[in-house]
Enzyme design. Structure first.
Site, PDB file in Angstrom:
ATOM      1  CE1 TYR A   4       6.921 -11.250  54.913  1.00 29.03           C
ATOM      2  CE2 TYR A   4       5.630 -12.816  53.637  1.00 29.03           C
ATOM      3  CZ  TYR A   4       6.857 -12.335  54.049  1.00 29.03           C
ATOM      4  OH  TYR A   4       8.021 -12.919  53.606  1.00 29.03           O
ATOM      5  CB  SER A  60       8.164 -13.643  49.684  1.00 27.69           C
ATOM      6  OG  SER A  60       7.302 -14.670  50.089  1.00 27.69           O
TER       7      SER A  60
END
Length: 243
Positions: free
Chosen positions: A157, A144
């Site tokens: 995350y 990501s």
């Protein structure tokens, strides 16, 4: 050398019940791959698999907790028993807890790292000797832009996605000697429940259709044998937060 295709390739996709995982499963199923769709969300997963099979493709579902070592081993064994080979692994399953470090529990941290980083490691480790023995294969890690930048309330995350990008590049360096390709797909924001449920104020128009990222996954899987793409970034045109 000519472009490859995915016809009859046995491809494992984790997190295949929704979002990018589902879009990738449907796309590759439509391209005549044999899709091994994995997720803990069994009902949604069955719907994805049924849609692929109803459209004339070939897909099977496997309930899988990617963070569980025994679950991963058993699932890979089952796939080998049923299909006789594995050609590609797409590590897509991910989770997040959107909290400040003060509010983030140790259990939240452990769960995020277990799914997002331990999971890809466990699966890559399980399929690696199979790919090596077969003479090659492909591991795709869905990371990501969270592996390239940071925002608040996302320490776990970010740690997991930066870690996954590092793992992916290190594995690329190691695996190429065994003719195994490794690719990190760095995705910008997508119109998926993963973003829209966590950040409901996000304008969907600035995000991209997960099908577009799925097309990129297919693209990296179909490179000629002599070529590998270690990293590719796919951004929405209107997402201005990066860069």
């Amino acid at each position: 050398m000519s472009q490859q295709n995915v016809v009859d390739k046995v491809i494992i996709i984790t997190g295949a019940a929704q979002g990018l995982g589902a879009a990738t499963a449907v796309l590759l199923g439509g391209a005549k791959a044999i899709v091994c769709a994995c997720d803990i969300k069994e009902d949604q997963l069955k719907n994805v698999v049924q849609a692929i099979n109803d459209a004339g493709g070939t897909a099977c579902f496997y309930r899988l907790d990617v963070s569980n070592e025994e679950d991963v081993r058993q699932t890979v064994d089952n796939i080998m028993s049923e299909h006789g080979r594995i050609d590609a692994l797409i590590n897509n399953a991910a989770t997040d807890t959107t909290l400040s470090i003060e509010d983030l529990s140790i259990a939240d941290w452990d769960r995020t790292l277990a799914v997002n980083l331990r999971g890809p490691f466990l699966l890559a480790k399980a399929v690696y000797p199979i790919l090596k023995q077969q003479g090659g294969g492909h591991i795709v890690n869905i990371t990501s832009t969270a592996a390239k930048r940071t925002w608040t309330e996302a320490t776990a995350y970010h740690a997991s996605k930066w870690g996954l990008l590092g793992f992916s590049h290190a594995l690329h360096a190691e695996a190429r000697r065994d003719n195994i390709k490794v690719t990190a797909v760095v995705s910008g924001g997508m119109r998926t429940p993963f973003i829209l449920e966590r950040f409901p104020d996000t304008d969907p128009a600035v995000l991209q259709d997960p099908k577009n990222v799925a097309e990129t996954v297919r693209f990296v899987l179909t490179q000629p044998d002599e070529t590998v793409i270690p990293e590719v970034m796919v951004l929405p045109m209107r997402e201005t937060s990066w860069p």
